[in-house]
Structures are given as C-alpha cells and as structure tokens.
Design a protein around this motif. Structure first.
Motif, PDB file in Angstrom:
ATOM      1  N   LYS A 106       0.811  -1.217   0.000  1.00  0.00           N
ATOM      2  CA  LYS A 106       0.000   0.000   0.000  1.00  0.00           C
ATOM      3  C   LYS A 106       0.847   1.272   0.000  1.00  0.00           C
ATOM      4  N   LEU A 107       2.179   1.146   0.099  1.00  0.00           N
ATOM      5  CA  LEU A 107       3.046   2.324   0.116  1.00  0.00           C
ATOM      6  C   LEU A 107       2.974   3.036  -1.231  1.00  0.00           C
ATOM      7  N   LEU A 108       2.670   4.312  -1.209  1.00  0.00           N
ATOM      8  CA  LEU A 108       2.535   5.088  -2.434  1.00  0.00           C
ATOM      9  C   LEU A 108       3.907   5.268  -3.104  1.00  0.00           C
ATOM     10  N   GLY A 109       3.963   4.921  -4.396  1.00  0.00           N
ATOM     11  CA  GLY A 109       5.197   5.089  -5.163  1.00  0.00           C
ATOM     12  C   GLY A 109       6.271   4.081  -4.830  1.00  0.00           C
ATOM     13  N   ALA A 112       8.485   3.029  -7.861  1.00  0.00           N
ATOM     14  CA  ALA A 112       9.401   4.094  -8.286  1.00  0.00           C
ATOM     15  C   ALA A 112      10.565   4.234  -7.307  1.00  0.00           C
ATOM     16  N   ILE A 113      10.285   4.093  -6.021  1.00  0.00           N
ATOM     17  CA  ILE A 113      11.345   4.181  -5.010  1.00  0.00           C
ATOM     18  C   ILE A 113      12.350   3.050  -5.190  1.00  0.00           C
ATOM     19  N   LEU A 114      11.857   1.843  -5.449  1.00  0.00           N
ATOM     20  CA  LEU A 114      12.751   0.701  -5.639  1.00  0.00           C
ATOM     21  C   LEU A 114      13.625   0.885  -6.875  1.00  0.00           C
ATOM     22  N   PHE A 152      23.210   3.100   4.852  1.00  0.00           N
ATOM     23  CA  PHE A 152      22.139   2.392   4.145  1.00  0.00           C
ATOM     24  C   PHE A 152      22.733   1.536   3.037  1.00  0.00           C
ATOM     25  N   SER A 153      22.278   0.307   2.958  1.00  0.00           N
ATOM     26  CA  SER A 153      22.691  -0.620   1.903  1.00  0.00           C
ATOM     27  C   SER A 153      21.434  -1.169   1.231  1.00  0.00           C
ATOM     28  N   PHE A 154      21.310  -0.906  -0.061  1.00  0.00           N
ATOM     29  CA  PHE A 154      20.132  -1.385  -0.787  1.00  0.00           C
ATOM     30  C   PHE A 154      20.088  -2.908  -0.811  1.00  0.00           C
ATOM     31  N   PHE A 155      21.243  -3.542  -0.961  1.00  0.00           N
ATOM     32  CA  PHE A 155      21.287  -4.996  -0.992  1.00  0.00           C
ATOM     33  C   PHE A 155      20.794  -5.590   0.325  1.00  0.00           C
TER      34      PHE A 155
END
Length: 300
Positions: A106-109, A112-114, A152-155
């Motif tokens: 339900k998170l908006l966008g 696109a964020i990912l 922060f690490s995306f992985f």
C-alpha cells in the motif's frame, strides 16, 4: 546396523574422500592464522631464523607488550570499536525501517522508489566525486565519515524486506485491531521476530566496519581518527615500523626488551590483536547467522 553393513563400497569411498577433503581444506584455511599467531608469540630474533610453523619455538609476550605500548594503536582501537558499534546499529535501524516500509504494497510510489534505489547499484560515483561530496558535507576529518555514508545498503534492505514478507500479515492485523501504530508494530513485533536476520546482517556490517581502512585512507588526515586497520596497513607496509621502534627506545626504558622484538614479530602481533575481537564475537552470533542465512532458502 544392517543398513550400515549393506552400504555400497562406492558410498564408503565417497564419504572417506569427503572427510579427507574437508580435513585438508581446514588445514589450508587454518594454517596461515596459526602461523601468524606462532610468530607473534615467538621471540623476534629467533623467528628471523625461519622454521616457525604453527607452534612457537621460543615463547614470549614481548611482542604484544610492545604493541600495546603504541599509544596510536590504543587510540585507533577506541575509534574502531566506536565506529563498529554505532555504524552497525545505525545501519541496521535505517535498513530495517526502509525494508519494513517497502514491504507494504500500500506504500505510495513503492515501485518508483525501488527503481530509484536500484540505479546506484549499477552506476556509482568516482573517487573524485565521492571526495567532493564528503567535502561539501563537511565529513572530511570527521568521525561521522565512517558512519553516515554507509548507513544504508540497498542490498541488505532487499534481504530484510524479503524476510518481512515471510511474517504472516495476520500478526500485524491483530496488532492494529488492538490499537497499535506502525511504530509500535515495527519495534515490538517485527524487530523481535527479525532478530535472526538482524544478527546475520549485523555480523556482515560489523565486520565490514571493522576491516575497512580505505575510508580512513581517503578522507582522514587527523591521526587521532585513524582506525586499527589503517595502522595495521601502514605497519605491514613498514611505513611506521622504524619510527615506532625508535620511539619505544626513549619511551619509559625497561618496560619492554626491544632486543627480542623485530619488525616481523610486531607485524604479526598487531595482526593478531586486530583480528582477535572478530574471532571472539563470531561464535556467539553463529547460530543466528546460520538461521538468518537459511531464511528464504527453502520454499514450501
């Protein structure tokens, strides 16, 4: 018993081969560490003669006494421990918060964020551009340069998000019925359930902070902010060894017998001191580490 007797010869040969291969692999893996420890515990001039394997020939603790007389090394130890603790905790907090938020459809966008977060994994900045960014953020010669850029690490976030998918949504729905907010659900339900994954990622992040010397090399010129790995790198390259031994000759004579100390023995003793904390901590996190890595490996 009958099953053990009736096993085919090929299986017995295969098991024997596996045992021998694992023993050989363990010997190959452990030998360098045991050799470094043996030289660190051996008298320096005797080590220079060669022939040290995994057992010291002339046991002495003078090498370690000399290492701990290095005031820069003790200061670096405080910086490294502080960096590892604060950096790991901050990284786990930010990563888990982002993973929990992005696990919600339900998170908006969300898509696109990912996509936006994925781009830096394939297109990264250069050393010059990174240095300019650190300069503009006033992080040069700052303790926070060790913590903020790698917070922060995306992985790691993707791994944590995958784990949150395995937690039944009914738990969250029950908490909401009882009036719990998102913050309460995250800290009192999700985080405790995610402890195996947090321990696994925390081990990776902590070891990364502990072993990093490149950040120190690029962004730090203040000697008071040097890390253990940076000092170890300089000692291994013999940049500080002669100066260090010369200083000790005039620093409280009689505290150490420098005739038993050589650059080789100091390098090995410093290596042992630097690696020892990680070796001690790992067994306590091993069960969480294995459990965390197995999560999501099998789909039913």
């Amino acid at each position: 018993m009958n099953n053990a007797i009736s096993r085919p010869m090929s299986e017995k040969v295969f098991d024997a081969f596996n045992v021998c291969a694992m023993l050989l692999l363990c010997m190959i893996t452990l030998y360098p560490f045991l050799n470094v420890l043996a030289i660190a515990l051996n008298e320096g001039n005797d080590s220079a003669l060669g022939g040290i394997t995994i057992f010291p020939r002339d046991v002495t603790f003078e090498n370690f006494k000399t290492v701990f007389q290095n005031k820069d090394l003790l200061q670096a130890g405080v910086i490294t421990i502080s960096r590892t603790l604060f950096g790991t905790l901050l990284s786990l907090l930010i990563t888990s918060l982002a993973a929990y938020a992005l696990s919600k459809k339900k998170l908006l966008g969300r898509s696109a964020i990912l996509v936006f977060m994925t781009i830096p994994m394939f297109i990264g900045g250069t050393l010059v551009s990174n240095f300019i960014i650190m300069h503009d953020l006033h992080l040069l010669n700052s303790f926070f340069v060790y913590i903020i850029p790698g917070a922060f690490s995306f992985f790691n976030m993707i791994i944590m998000r995958t784990y949150f998918y395995t937690i039944p949504e009914s738990l969250e729905e029950s908490a909401r019925i009882d009036g719990a907010s998102d913050v309460t659900i995250f800290f009192r339900i999700m985080l405790p359930l995610a402890m195996p994954m947090i321990a696994a990622l925390g081990l990776f992040i902590g070891v990364g902070h502990w072993n990093d010397f490149f950040t120190n090399l690029l962004y730090i010129t203040n000697a008071k902010l040097n890390t253990l790995q940076f000092i170890l790198m300089r000692i291994v390259k013999s940049q500080d060894m002669s100066n260090f031994l010369d200083e000790l000759k005039n620093y409280k004579p009689g505290m150490t017998n420098l005739r038993q100390v050589t650059p080789q023995s100091i390098r090995n003793a410093t290596t042992v001191v630097t690696v020892f904390p990680i070796i001690v901590i790992y067994p306590f996190l091993q069960k969480y580490f294995i459990k965390g890595m197995m999560i999501g490996a099998v789909k039913e």
